[in-house]
Design an enzyme around this catalytic site. Structure first.
Site, PDB file in Angstrom:
ATOM      1  N   ARG A 119      -1.222  -8.655  13.365  1.00  0.00           N
ATOM      2  CA  ARG A 119      -1.720  -7.748  12.143  1.00  0.00           C
ATOM      3  C   ARG A 119      -2.330  -8.320  11.290  1.00  0.00           C
ATOM      4  O   ARG A 119      -3.527  -7.597  10.956  1.00  0.00           O
ATOM      5  CB  ARG A 119      -0.608  -6.689  11.816  1.00  0.00           C
ATOM      6  CG  ARG A 119      -0.163  -5.500  12.852  1.00  0.00           C
ATOM      7  CD  ARG A 119       1.386  -5.175  12.430  1.00  0.00           C
ATOM      8  NE  ARG A 119       1.398  -4.473  11.238  1.00  0.00           N
ATOM      9  CZ  ARG A 119       2.842  -4.471  10.774  1.00  0.00           C
ATOM     10  NH1 ARG A 119       3.645  -4.977  11.211  1.00  0.00           N
ATOM     11  NH2 ARG A 119       2.901  -3.803   9.427  1.00  0.00           N
ATOM     12  N   ARG A 150      10.968  -5.459   5.238  1.00  0.00           N
ATOM     13  CA  ARG A 150      10.812  -4.016   5.007  1.00  0.00           C
ATOM     14  C   ARG A 150      11.545  -3.054   5.658  1.00  0.00           C
ATOM     15  O   ARG A 150      12.005  -3.280   6.928  1.00  0.00           O
ATOM     16  CB  ARG A 150       9.468  -3.818   5.356  1.00  0.00           C
ATOM     17  CG  ARG A 150       9.017  -2.107   5.239  1.00  0.00           C
ATOM     18  CD  ARG A 150       7.578  -1.886   5.212  1.00  0.00           C
ATOM     19  NE  ARG A 150       6.749  -2.368   6.000  1.00  0.00           N
ATOM     20  CZ  ARG A 150       5.545  -2.303   5.828  1.00  0.00           C
ATOM     21  NH1 ARG A 150       4.971  -2.124   4.867  1.00  0.00           N
ATOM     22  NH2 ARG A 150       4.902  -3.006   6.935  1.00  0.00           N
ATOM     23  N   LYS A 179       0.835  -1.240  -0.262  1.00  0.00           N
ATOM     24  CA  LYS A 179      -0.029   0.032  -0.028  1.00  0.00           C
ATOM     25  C   LYS A 179       0.783   1.321  -0.241  1.00  0.00           C
ATOM     26  O   LYS A 179       0.675   1.864  -0.753  1.00  0.00           O
ATOM     27  CB  LYS A 179      -0.866  -0.047   1.103  1.00  0.00           C
ATOM     28  CG  LYS A 179      -1.842  -0.992   1.442  1.00  0.00           C
ATOM     29  CD  LYS A 179      -2.697  -0.554   2.550  1.00  0.00           C
ATOM     30  CE  LYS A 179      -1.969  -0.753   3.914  1.00  0.00           C
ATOM     31  NZ  LYS A 179      -1.749  -2.007   4.348  1.00  0.00           N
ATOM     32  N   ARG A 189      10.736  -1.234  11.252  1.00  0.00           N
ATOM     33  CA  ARG A 189       9.683  -0.659  11.942  1.00  0.00           C
ATOM     34  C   ARG A 189       9.583  -1.782  13.307  1.00  0.00           C
ATOM     35  O   ARG A 189       9.729  -2.936  13.233  1.00  0.00           O
ATOM     36  CB  ARG A 189       8.320  -0.621  11.368  1.00  0.00           C
ATOM     37  CG  ARG A 189       8.014   0.477  10.517  1.00  0.00           C
ATOM     38  CD  ARG A 189       6.742   0.548   9.666  1.00  0.00           C
ATOM     39  NE  ARG A 189       5.661  -0.114  10.135  1.00  0.00           N
ATOM     40  CZ  ARG A 189       4.585  -0.171   9.608  1.00  0.00           C
ATOM     41  NH1 ARG A 189       4.637   0.372   8.395  1.00  0.00           N
ATOM     42  NH2 ARG A 189       3.648  -0.848   9.895  1.00  0.00           N
ATOM     43  N   ARG A 217     -10.098   1.275   8.146  1.00  0.00           N
ATOM     44  CA  ARG A 217      -9.709  -0.043   8.481  1.00  0.00           C
ATOM     45  C   ARG A 217     -10.692  -0.793   9.167  1.00  0.00           C
ATOM     46  O   ARG A 217     -10.624  -1.842   9.644  1.00  0.00           O
ATOM     47  CB  ARG A 217      -8.695   0.086   9.335  1.00  0.00           C
ATOM     48  CG  ARG A 217      -7.281  -0.328   8.716  1.00  0.00           C
ATOM     49  CD  ARG A 217      -5.940  -0.298   9.612  1.00  0.00           C
ATOM     50  NE  ARG A 217      -4.939  -1.044   9.516  1.00  0.00           N
ATOM     51  CZ  ARG A 217      -3.689  -0.489   9.026  1.00  0.00           C
ATOM     52  NH1 ARG A 217      -3.449   0.830   8.340  1.00  0.00           N
ATOM     53  NH2 ARG A 217      -2.618  -1.246   8.882  1.00  0.00           N
TER      54      ARG A 217
HETATM   55  P1  ADP Z   1       0.510  -1.939   7.753  1.00  0.00           P
HETATM   56  O1  ADP Z   1      -0.433  -1.796   6.966  1.00  0.00           O
HETATM   57  O2  ADP Z   1       1.688  -2.532   7.428  1.00  0.00           O
HETATM   58  O3  ADP Z   1      -0.001  -2.845   9.114  1.00  0.00           O
HETATM   59  P2  ADP Z   1       0.422   0.875   8.743  1.00  0.00           P
HETATM   60  O4  ADP Z   1       1.477   1.681   8.732  1.00  0.00           O
HETATM   61  O5  ADP Z   1      -0.779   1.161   7.941  1.00  0.00           O
HETATM   62  O6  ADP Z   1       0.913  -0.461   8.500  1.00  0.00           O
HETATM   63  O7  ADP Z   1      -0.142   0.879  10.286  1.00  0.00           O
HETATM   64  C1  ADP Z   1       0.340   0.627  11.262  1.00  0.00           C
HETATM   65  C2  ADP Z   1      -0.340   0.583  12.587  1.00  0.00           C
HETATM   66  O8  ADP Z   1      -0.784   1.834  12.939  1.00  0.00           O
HETATM   67  C3  ADP Z   1      -1.592  -0.465  12.545  1.00  0.00           C
HETATM   68  O9  ADP Z   1      -0.982  -1.672  12.998  1.00  0.00           O
HETATM   69  C4  ADP Z   1      -2.445   0.328  13.666  1.00  0.00           C
HETATM   70  O10 ADP Z   1      -1.786   0.217  15.039  1.00  0.00           O
HETATM   71  C5  ADP Z   1      -2.112   1.803  13.293  1.00  0.00           C
HETATM   72  N1  ADP Z   1      -3.151   2.358  12.206  1.00  0.00           N
HETATM   73  C6  ADP Z   1      -2.923   2.847  11.050  1.00  0.00           C
HETATM   74  N2  ADP Z   1      -3.944   2.981  10.575  1.00  0.00           N
HETATM   75  C7  ADP Z   1      -5.028   2.949  11.312  1.00  0.00           C
HETATM   76  C8  ADP Z   1      -6.470   3.023  11.132  1.00  0.00           C
HETATM   77  N3  ADP Z   1      -6.915   3.260  10.152  1.00  0.00           N
HETATM   78  N4  ADP Z   1      -7.072   2.497  12.126  1.00  0.00           N
HETATM   79  C9  ADP Z   1      -6.567   2.109  13.357  1.00  0.00           C
HETATM   80  N5  ADP Z   1      -5.278   1.996  13.370  1.00  0.00           N
HETATM   81  C10 ADP Z   1      -4.507   2.245  12.589  1.00  0.00           C
END
Ligand code: ADP
Ligand code: ZN
Length: 232
Positions: free
Chosen positions: A176, A122, A13, A165, A88
């Protein structure tokens, strides 16, 4: 053009959103990046979200929605934006629908086995956020080359330090993926029912994937007679 990238952790993404954002010159909004900036700057929000992020759980909707609303009300979002990692949950999608229309949802698909490998490999530039990968995937029709930096541990673009990360370890990635299955996957039907969603199988290098995604957006736009400026 208002687009959403939906997809499990490690599906690309961030990489595709960032390339399409420079192609279309519209902002790339990653809620994950916004939250990581709060952690880094030790803000009040940073303190509230730390445990959720480190354990691979979602940040509560109230905090997330408030932050996202603030971001998309800014001037640079007037011509459109790309949402990466938002919505999400169904309540997030419902709140988003109240404040703006969405034109296209790109749903990225990849097996959990490869997602775990990719997320653990990553590396991210701690200054500009550019994304690299230390493994190559060559499995049947899936051919994804590594995205190695020219100089080990350093970002090609800004020479910043590349980091892993904290949540990109196998146990947290599995958590996740579980969170994705339970809380985010229902959004696939939510958007499919609105006719907005395009499924994309992740198979190739980012350049090829981005051209496939642009093609998919174009065909959806033609179908729904959306006006899109394709000029670079
Ligand atoms: P990935 O898609 O690789 O899991 P992101 O950088 O999009 O990584 O998200 C990392 C973390 O940030 C998630 O595991 C969550 O804890 C938090 N997060 C990101 N976007 C949201 C969202 N829309 N709602 C709730 N938590 C979020
Ligand atoms: Zn950089």
């Amino acid at each position: 053009m208002k687009k959403i990238f939906l997809g499990p952790p490690g599906s690309g993404k961030g990489t595709y959103s960032s390339r399409i954002s420079s192609f279309w010159k519209i902002p790339h909004i990653s809620t994950g990046d916004l939250f990581r900036a709060h952690l880094k700057n030790q803000t009040e929000i940073g303190k509230q979200i730390k445990e959720f992020m480190n354990s691979g759980n979602l940040v509560p909707d109230t905090i997330t929605i408030e932050m996202l609303k603030n971001r998309i009300s800014q001037n640079d979002c007037k011509k459109g934006f790309i949402l990466d990692g938002f919505p999400r949950t169904i309540p997030q999608a419902e709140e988003l629908a109240k404040i703006t229309d969405i034109d296209v949802v790109i749903n990225l698909n990849l097996s959990n086995e490869i997602l775990i490998k990719k997320a653990c490999a990553r590396r991210v530039c701690q200054d500009c956020g550019d994304i690299y990968s230390t493994i190559e995937i060559n499995q049947g029709e899936i051919k994804m080359p590594g995205m190695f930096p020219k100089e080990e541990g350093k970002c090609d673009k800004c020479h910043g330090e590349l980091m892993q990360r904290k949540d990109d370890n196998e146990a947290t990635v599995k958590e996740r993926l579980e969170t994705f299955k339970n809380q985010t996957a229902p959004l696939i039907d939510f958007y499919k029912n609105n006719g907005l969603l395009k499924d994309i199988q992740v198979k190739y290098n980012p350049t090829k994937m981005v051209s496939e995604i642009l093609q998919a957006i174009k065909s959806l736009a033609e179908k729904y007679e959306l006006s899109i400026d394709y000029e670079k």
